[in-house]
Design a protein around this motif. Structure first.
Motif, PDB file in Angstrom:
ATOM      1  N   HIS A 197      -4.434   4.827   0.618  1.00 33.01           N
ATOM      2  CA  HIS A 197      -3.475   4.720   1.878  1.00 33.01           C
ATOM      3  C   HIS A 197      -4.165   4.530   2.935  1.00 33.01           C
ATOM      4  O   HIS A 197      -3.642   3.553   3.825  1.00 33.01           O
TER       5      HIS A 197
ATOM      6  N   SER B 273      -4.997   0.668   3.322  1.00 31.38           N
ATOM      7  CA  SER B 273      -3.562  -0.031   3.413  1.00 31.38           C
ATOM      8  C   SER B 273      -3.235  -0.065   4.843  1.00 31.38           C
ATOM      9  O   SER B 273      -2.905  -1.002   5.434  1.00 31.38           O
ATOM     10  N   VAL B 274      -3.276   1.166   5.372  1.00 36.84           N
ATOM     11  CA  VAL B 274      -2.808   1.245   6.630  1.00 36.84           C
ATOM     12  C   VAL B 274      -3.887   0.614   7.769  1.00 36.84           C
ATOM     13  O   VAL B 274      -3.503  -0.167   8.508  1.00 36.84           O
TER      14      VAL B 274
ATOM     15  N   GLU C 288      -3.232  -3.208   7.102  1.00 37.50           N
ATOM     16  CA  GLU C 288      -1.775  -3.764   7.495  1.00 37.50           C
ATOM     17  C   GLU C 288      -1.463  -3.766   8.803  1.00 37.50           C
ATOM     18  O   GLU C 288      -0.951  -4.457   9.642  1.00 37.50           O
ATOM     19  N   GLU C 289      -1.686  -2.592   9.459  1.00 34.30           N
ATOM     20  CA  GLU C 289      -1.395  -2.104  10.823  1.00 34.30           C
ATOM     21  C   GLU C 289      -2.567  -2.436  12.077  1.00 34.30           C
ATOM     22  O   GLU C 289      -2.212  -2.775  13.051  1.00 34.30           O
TER      23      GLU C 289
END
Length: 99
Positions: free
Chosen positions: A78, A81-82, A85-86
């Motif tokens: 997680h 992925s953050v 993506e962010e």
């Protein structure tokens, strides 16, 4: 002479009865006031209990949400992925792709 003795006794009895009546009335009023006060106190405590129970329920839900977020923040996948993506981060050696 017996009439003279009876008349004051009757007056004493009547005033004594009146006095006891007044005492009873005062006691009844005090009892009623105390009863109303206790009823109001019980009502207030009941309302406060309901508010505290609602607050407890809300805090339990918030605690569950925070526990779930904590689990996500401890998960490396997680976090990765953050970050990708962010924040637009890439691993060393990867070519960044901009959309």
């Amino acid at each position: 002479m017996s009439d003279l003795k009876r008349t004051p006794k009757r007056r004493v009895k009547k005033s004594s009865k009146r006095m006891w009546g007044i005492v009873r009335l005062v006691l009844a009023v005090f009892f009623l006031i105390a009863l109303i006060q206790q009823g109001y106190t019980l009502y207030s405590l009941h309302q406060e209990k309901q508010q505290l129970e609602q607050q407890l329920e809300d805090l339990k839900k918030e605690n569950e949400t925070l526990s779930e977020q904590k689990k996500l923040l401890e998960d490396n996948k997680h976090i990765e992925s953050v970050a990708r993506e962010e924040l637009g981060l890439v691993k060393p050696g990867e070519v960044p792709y901009v959309r």
